[in-house]
Design an enzyme around this catalytic site. Structure first.
Site, mmCIF file in Angstrom:
data_model
loop_
_atom_site.group_PDB
_atom_site.id
_atom_site.type_symbol
_atom_site.label_atom_id
_atom_site.label_comp_id
_atom_site.label_asym_id
_atom_site.label_seq_id
_atom_site.Cartn_x
_atom_site.Cartn_y
_atom_site.Cartn_z
ATOM 1 N N ALA A 14 10.583 -0.270 6.625
ATOM 2 C CA ALA A 14 11.757 0.583 6.453
ATOM 3 C C ALA A 14 11.436 1.817 5.620
ATOM 4 O O ALA A 14 11.829 2.939 5.965
ATOM 5 C CB ALA A 14 12.887 -0.212 5.801
ATOM 6 N N GLU A 34 5.830 2.414 -4.223
ATOM 7 C CA GLU A 34 5.186 1.210 -3.683
ATOM 8 C C GLU A 34 4.449 0.485 -4.808
ATOM 9 O O GLU A 34 3.636 1.080 -5.526
ATOM 10 C CB GLU A 34 4.215 1.572 -2.566
ATOM 11 C CG GLU A 34 3.302 0.448 -2.099
ATOM 12 C CD GLU A 34 4.050 -0.805 -1.662
ATOM 13 O OE1 GLU A 34 3.605 -1.905 -2.025
ATOM 14 O OE2 GLU A 34 5.090 -0.677 -0.981
ATOM 15 N N ALA A 35 4.737 -0.827 -4.951
ATOM 16 C CA ALA A 35 4.101 -1.609 -6.009
ATOM 17 C C ALA A 35 2.618 -1.827 -5.750
ATOM 18 O O ALA A 35 1.831 -1.971 -6.687
ATOM 19 C CB ALA A 35 4.811 -2.957 -6.158
ATOM 20 N N HIS A 469 10.018 -14.075 8.273
ATOM 21 C CA HIS A 469 11.103 -13.297 8.852
ATOM 22 C C HIS A 469 12.400 -13.476 8.069
ATOM 23 O O HIS A 469 13.482 -13.571 8.650
ATOM 24 C CB HIS A 469 11.353 -13.727 10.310
ATOM 25 C CG HIS A 469 10.139 -13.669 11.178
ATOM 26 N ND1 HIS A 469 9.843 -14.621 12.126
ATOM 27 C CD2 HIS A 469 9.139 -12.758 11.223
ATOM 28 C CE1 HIS A 469 8.708 -14.298 12.727
ATOM 29 N NE2 HIS A 469 8.258 -13.179 12.196
#
Length: 534
Positions: A14, A34-35, A469
């Protein structure tokens, strides 16, 4: 301290789409947090290297999850640019028209098939060509590898004998069908969300990407999200958002970040030592996840991928074949063949799906993904497509780097248990059907002694796989109890939106990578005030 128009947390499927779309207007400043690090590992582009990436804590988060009394497993998620699309099995499965129309019937306007199909077509570059149900020329390049092994052909032929229609595109309809899987692979290389959406726009001056940066909490002032407090290599910094904070960290990290920011079930927050800003009981609730039940067979003779991929010599040969031609098992998705089937014949549409390949998995080791046996075998995973069992996620402390408590609750409802059992019986029917039956010596997992409903379910819990999921932990809906509305805005906090799998209230008839990509495209339209076009 930096100020942007949008601060997006999470550079997965996403986040990469949002970074692409929101920076089309060069006057809009976007920070993508972003980690993990950059997706520079050569294993990212090699499809069958997914297991190595999932096992490596430098490229994957390892979350402990409880699946039953005394039973735990590890849920891996991507910890690098591209998120889980950089480490997943690459199968591209969108779901079908009834799934998205059901989202609208649940009170989520604008999420029906008439809206979502044009988005999928806009995103896709499908080698099967343009058709009413698929697109070409889009940034997400796909492929289907056919005739990969004679055993695959025989599995497909057996499915056809059971009445399943052989198709070239498993995404093309909603009937019982079998065929080779569609994958986010092109020319033997993985096509992650980063390669499709982020890397092509990295030079835009209005896009900033901060890697190795952990979002600690959302900053909220006077009922509005105004930024994100983050930590980069031991140093804290506040990033301010003039327009919105957008959480795109996935169905685990997003509800966790909301909870440590004071938005969630009041009792959970207090127990974790977090001040309650907004009591929202459904943050972290409603978790749904696929449970894949394996059935494995020993072959009567040589064949399949085990000999090629389980030992050093075979792996070396496969690596050379891939290196010099982008061919062979290393160029393929996690499973070669897929099927959608009805667990009972009277149903109006499939409620289970299978993934099949000419290999068999070795016994599981804690914290490790797929490893293969040395003896030749076949593997089939059967899954309840749209489970209604709900688990939960809750923080255990105020630091988002502390793993949350995850309760999976697989097979928690009578319908899920019934579909799971019937699906395993249909799997056995498939492998008892010629021509594939003639290649099999014995069922080795769960084994022919596993016959009753409870024995099958117990085997699914013990030997099964997390589907990777997870959805539903910040589900959208029309009522105040739902975490986000149909425009994905967090209720009770202005300027805060969630754009990832956590907003899906129910599972679509596919996996999550494709739906999340389309969901993020739709979210960008909502944020930018644009109309979705084909």
């Amino acid at each position: 301290m930096g100020e942007f128009d949008y601060v997006v947390v999470g550079a997965g499927g996403a986040g990469c789409v949002l970074a692409n779309r929101l920076t089309e207007d060069r006057g809009t400043r976007v920070l993508l947090i972003e980690a993990g690090g950059w997706d520079r590992s050569p294993f990212v582009r090699v499809p069958k290297a997914f297991s190595r990436l999932m096992d490596d804590r430098r490229t994957a988060w390892h979350y402990p999850a409880t699946i039953g009394p005394g039973q735990r497993e590890t849920w891996q998620r991507g910890r690098l640019i591209g998120g889980s699309t950089s480490i997943n099995g690459m199968i591209y499965s969108r779901g079908s028209q009834p799934d998205y129309d059901a989202l609208e019937r649940l009170g989520n306007a604008g999420w029906g098939w008439s809206t979502m199909l044009p988005i999928f077509k806009r995103l896709e570059d499908n080698p099967l060509g343009a058709a009413p149900e698929r697109g070409v020329g889009g940034p997400l390049r796909l492929s289907t590898a056919t005739s990969t092994d004679e055993l695959c052909e025989e599995m497909i032929e057996a499915g056809v004998k059971l009445g399943w229609r052989r198709v070239d595109d498993l995404n093309g309809d909603d009937g019982e069908r079998v065929g080779y899987t569609m994958a986010t692979i092109r020319d033997g290389r993985r096509v992650s969300a980063a390669h499709a959406f982020l890397h092509p726009v990295r030079d835009r001056p209005n896009l900033t990407v901060a890697v190795d940066t952990v979002a600690l909490r959302v900053l909220i002032a006077d009922g509005r999200a105004v930024g994100v407090r983050a930590e980069h290599r031991g140093r804290q910094v506040d990033h301010l958002a003039a327009a919105e904070v957008i959480l795109a960290a996935g169905a685990i990290a997003t509800p966790q970040l909301l909870q440590v920011s004071g938005i969630g079930p009041a009792e959970t927050l207090r127990s974790a030592g977090v001040e309650v800003l907004l009591d929202r009981p459904r943050v972290g609730a409603g978790l749904r996840e696929h449970r894949a039940i394996p059935v494995q067979y020993r072959l009567a003779g040589p064949g399949g991928y085990n000999a090629q991929l389980s030992g050093a010599l075979g792996q070396g040969r496969a690596a050379l074949r891939y290196l010099f031609g982008r061919r062979g098992p290393l160029a393929l998705p996690v499973f070669d063949v897929g099927a959608h089937l009805k667990s009972r014949p009277e149903l109006d549409r499939p409620d289970a799906h299978l993934l099949m390949a000419p290999f068999s998995a070795a016994p599981r080791r804690p914290g490790r993904a797929l490893e293969l046996e040395k003896e030749p075998g076949l593997m089939c995973l059967g899954t309840v497509t749209r489970p209604d069992s709900e688990g939960s996620l809750a923080i255990t402390g105020p630091d988002p780097r502390t793993p949350p408590a995850i309760a999976a609750n697989y097979f928690g409802t009578p319908p899920d248990r019934a579909v799971a059992v019937d699906t395993v019986r249909r799997m056995r029917e498939l492998f008892a059907t010629a021509p594939i039956a003639e290649r099999i010596a014995a069922e080795v997992l769960p084994g022919p002694a596993t016959r009753t409903d409870e024995e099958i379910l117990a085997a699914g819990r013990e030997h099964g796989y997390c589907g990777y999921h997870a959805i539903g932990t910040c589900a959208m809906g029309p009522d105040e109890e739902h975490v986000v509305d149909s425009r994905l805005r967090v209720r009770g906090v202005a300027g805060l939106r969630v754009v990832d799998a956590s907003v899906l209230p129910v599972m679509v008839s596919g996996y999550t990578s494709a739906p999340v990509t389309a969901l993020a495209w739709r979210a960008a339209d909502l944020i930018l005030g644009r109309t979705t076009t084909a």
